[in-house]
Design an enzyme around this catalytic site. Structure first.
Site, short mmCIF file in Angstrom:
data_model
loop_
_atom_site.label_atom_id
_atom_site.label_comp_id
_atom_site.label_asym_id
_atom_site.label_seq_id
_atom_site.Cartn_x
_atom_site.Cartn_y
_atom_site.Cartn_z
N THR A 218 87.47 -67.15 -9.98
CA THR A 218 88.09 -66.76 -8.70
C THR A 218 87.30 -67.33 -7.53
O THR A 218 86.08 -67.50 -7.61
CB THR A 218 88.12 -65.22 -8.56
OG1 THR A 218 86.83 -64.71 -8.88
CG2 THR A 218 89.15 -64.60 -9.49
N ARG B 108 72.92 -69.20 -20.14
CA ARG B 108 72.69 -68.93 -21.55
C ARG B 108 72.90 -70.24 -22.30
O ARG B 108 73.73 -71.07 -21.89
CB ARG B 108 73.70 -67.89 -22.09
CG ARG B 108 73.42 -66.46 -21.68
CD ARG B 108 72.18 -65.91 -22.40
NE ARG B 108 71.92 -64.51 -22.08
CZ ARG B 108 71.10 -64.09 -21.11
NH1 ARG B 108 70.48 -64.98 -20.35
NH2 ARG B 108 70.89 -62.81 -20.91
N ASP C 187 66.33 -73.86 -19.17
CA ASP C 187 65.53 -72.64 -19.39
C ASP C 187 66.05 -71.87 -20.59
O ASP C 187 65.41 -70.93 -21.04
CB ASP C 187 65.59 -71.76 -18.13
CG ASP C 187 64.60 -70.61 -18.17
OD1 ASP C 187 63.47 -70.82 -18.69
OD2 ASP C 187 64.93 -69.50 -17.70
N GLU D 212 67.42 -69.76 -29.41
CA GLU D 212 66.05 -69.46 -28.96
C GLU D 212 65.32 -68.63 -30.02
O GLU D 212 65.91 -67.78 -30.64
CB GLU D 212 66.11 -68.69 -27.63
CG GLU D 212 66.69 -69.55 -26.53
CD GLU D 212 66.93 -68.78 -25.23
OE1 GLU D 212 66.41 -67.66 -25.08
OE2 GLU D 212 67.65 -69.31 -24.39
N HIS E 99 62.67 -69.94 -21.53
CA HIS E 99 63.46 -68.82 -20.98
C HIS E 99 62.62 -67.94 -20.04
O HIS E 99 62.32 -66.78 -20.33
CB HIS E 99 64.08 -67.96 -22.11
CG HIS E 99 65.27 -67.19 -21.64
ND1 HIS E 99 66.34 -66.88 -22.45
CD2 HIS E 99 65.58 -66.65 -20.43
CE1 HIS E 99 67.25 -66.20 -21.76
NE2 HIS E 99 66.79 -66.04 -20.53
N GLY F 141 63.44 -67.32 -16.69
CA GLY F 141 64.20 -66.88 -15.51
C GLY F 141 63.61 -65.70 -14.76
O GLY F 141 63.21 -65.82 -13.60
O1 A2R Z 1 84.76 -66.12 -12.81
P1 A2R Z 1 84.44 -65.08 -11.76
O2 A2R Z 1 85.16 -65.33 -10.49
O3 A2R Z 1 84.51 -63.68 -12.29
O4 A2R Z 1 82.91 -65.36 -11.38
C1 A2R Z 1 81.83 -65.00 -12.23
C2 A2R Z 1 81.36 -66.17 -13.07
N1 A2R Z 1 82.06 -66.25 -14.36
C3 A2R Z 1 82.75 -67.33 -14.77
N2 A2R Z 1 82.97 -68.52 -14.19
C4 A2R Z 1 83.76 -69.40 -14.85
N3 A2R Z 1 84.29 -69.17 -16.06
C5 A2R Z 1 84.07 -68.00 -16.71
N4 A2R Z 1 84.60 -67.79 -17.90
C6 A2R Z 1 83.28 -67.01 -16.04
N5 A2R Z 1 82.87 -65.75 -16.36
C7 A2R Z 1 82.13 -65.32 -15.33
O5 A2R Z 1 79.97 -65.91 -13.28
C8 A2R Z 1 80.62 -64.72 -11.33
O6 A2R Z 1 80.65 -65.52 -10.18
C9 A2R Z 1 79.44 -65.17 -12.19
C10 A2R Z 1 78.64 -64.00 -12.73
O7 A2R Z 1 78.13 -63.29 -11.66
P2 A2R Z 1 77.47 -61.84 -11.84
O8 A2R Z 1 78.38 -61.00 -12.68
O9 A2R Z 1 77.10 -61.36 -10.50
O10 A2R Z 1 76.22 -62.10 -12.74
P3 A2R Z 1 74.71 -62.47 -12.31
O11 A2R Z 1 73.97 -61.21 -12.04
O12 A2R Z 1 74.73 -63.52 -11.26
O13 A2R Z 1 74.15 -63.06 -13.67
C11 A2R Z 1 74.72 -64.21 -14.29
C12 A2R Z 1 74.08 -64.53 -15.62
C13 A2R Z 1 73.63 -63.37 -16.49
O14 A2R Z 1 74.69 -62.77 -17.17
C14 A2R Z 1 72.65 -64.03 -17.43
O15 A2R Z 1 73.33 -64.62 -18.51
C15 A2R Z 1 72.07 -65.14 -16.59
O16 A2R Z 1 72.88 -65.20 -15.41
O17 A2R Z 1 70.76 -64.80 -16.25
#
Ligand code: A2R
Length: 317
Positions: A177, A233, A257, A262, A280, A282
């Site tokens: 989005t 990831r 990273d 891993e 890793h 981060g």
């Molecule tokens: O797609 P959206 O608009 O829901 O945006 C989310 C995006 N996202 C994706 N983008 C493209 N294709 C997908 N299938 C998809 N699934 C999710 O990832 C949103 O902008 C972002 C995640 O943001 P947050 O939920 O705020 O997560 P945060 O805290 O920034 O952490 C992200 C990841 C963690 O889950 C760890 O795996 C890594 O960073 O450290």
């Protein structure tokens, strides 16, 4: 709460273990000579799990063995180690540690990006190897004039973008989005984003929908001058395709990273000179790991004293 049995499957920072020891009856699964036998004997009483990525997958198979389980408190914002949908179906609460690590991960990302472009680890090795007196270190590529694409402009992605603004580069992003609170250029597919930029940073959660989001087509689109940085990831990138792209010059370099398996990093990656490889890191500072640990403890104590948690994941909120 002292008589409530909590399971910790793999070691966490000493501050977390001490706090959970104070509040609960903490069982350290990794210290058990036979984890299966321990679960068979004590599993029925366990009411909470303190989890981290080292603990293995927490899914229906484990939930079946823990019928009194009420909550899984994860140490980390990414919770792809937990089947949160299976937890929700059983009424098990899942929490993670968002927010407290955003700045740390964003700092690390900028460090990794600069290290990759300016070849800082290679230059460090050059000095240590005593090669400087022979010749100056070769000139490096530059961040100047680049467009940086962020896949996943969430909480951490936005902190990365804020830092990039100070580096005077153009910023673009992809997500499912469009974000209303930013005016960076939006692309509705990873390939379109990669085609429009020459640095690509992945910072999406690991999930079925992000599995191999970055594959051969995206790397082709990123191009010969392209730099790929993965702080999301390992599952988000097709690792063999990335290795092939780095070997063939399809892209210029990568800063990684995270990895598919891993802590095992493929020999083919370790043999390359155009990659910077981190284990890793981060959120891995003492300050931020302490804040994450405190949030794990707060989620567990809040649940068992007030039936409320601080940071539920969306599936169980
Ligand atoms: O797609 P959206 O608009 O829901 O945006 C989310 C995006 N996202 C994706 N983008 C493209 N294709 C997908 N299938 C998809 N699934 C999710 O990832 C949103 O902008 C972002 C995640 O943001 P947050 O939920 O705020 O997560 P945060 O805290 O920034 O952490 C992200 C990841 C963690 O889950 C760890 O795996 C890594 O960073 O450290």
């Amino acid at each position: 709460m002292n008589d409530i049995p909590i399971l910790m499957a793999a070691p966490m920072p000493a501050t977390v273990i001490d706090a959970l020891d104070r509040h609960f009856t903490l069982h350290r699964l990794w210290e058990q000579p036979d984890a299966d036998a321990f679960l068979a004997r004590h599993g029925a009483a366990i009411r909470g799990i303190a989890a981290n990525a080292l603990a293995g997958r927490i899914d229906a198979g484990l939930f079946d063995r823990l019928p009194a389980l009420e909550i899984v408190a994860n140490f980390g914002v990414g919770y792809d180690n937990i089947d949160a949908r299976a937890a929700a179906e059983r009424g098990v609460m899942v929490t993670n540690t968002p927010g407290v690590l955003d700045a740390e991960v964003a700092d690390l990302t900028l460090g990794l990006l600069l290290a990759t472009i300016r070849r800082l680890p290679q230059a460090d090795r050059y000095v240590r190897d005593g090669r400087w007196p022979d010749a100056p270190f070769p000139l490096s590529p530059t961040l100047r004039g680049r467009t940086v694409g962020i896949i996943g402009l969430g909480a951490i992605g936005k902190q990365i973008a804020r830092r990039l603004e100070a580096f005077d580069v153009a910023i673009a992003y992809h997500g499912r989005t469009r974000q209303r609170d930013v005016d960076y250029a939006y692309y509705d597919t990873p390939v379109a984003l990669a085609g429009a930029c020459d640095v690509l940073i992945a910072i999406v959660p690991g999930s079925a929908s992000t599995q191999h989001l970055v594959g051969a087509a995206v790397l082709d689109a990123l191009g010969r001058d392209g730099i790929f940085v993965n702080v999301a990831r390992g599952s988000v990138v097709d690792e063999p395709a990335l290795i092939a792209a780095l070997q063939s010059g399809t892209i210029l370099a990568a800063g990684l990273d995270v990895y598919a398996d891993e802590p095992n990093v493929p020999e083919a990656l370790r043999a390359l000179d155009n990659v910077v490889l981190l284990p890793h890191l981060g959120s891995a500072s003492e300050h931020t790991r302490a804040a994450m640990g405190q949030l794990v403890v707060d989620n567990l104590t809040s649940w068992f004293s007030q039936r409320r948690v601080v940071t539920p994941v969306p599936e169980t909120a």
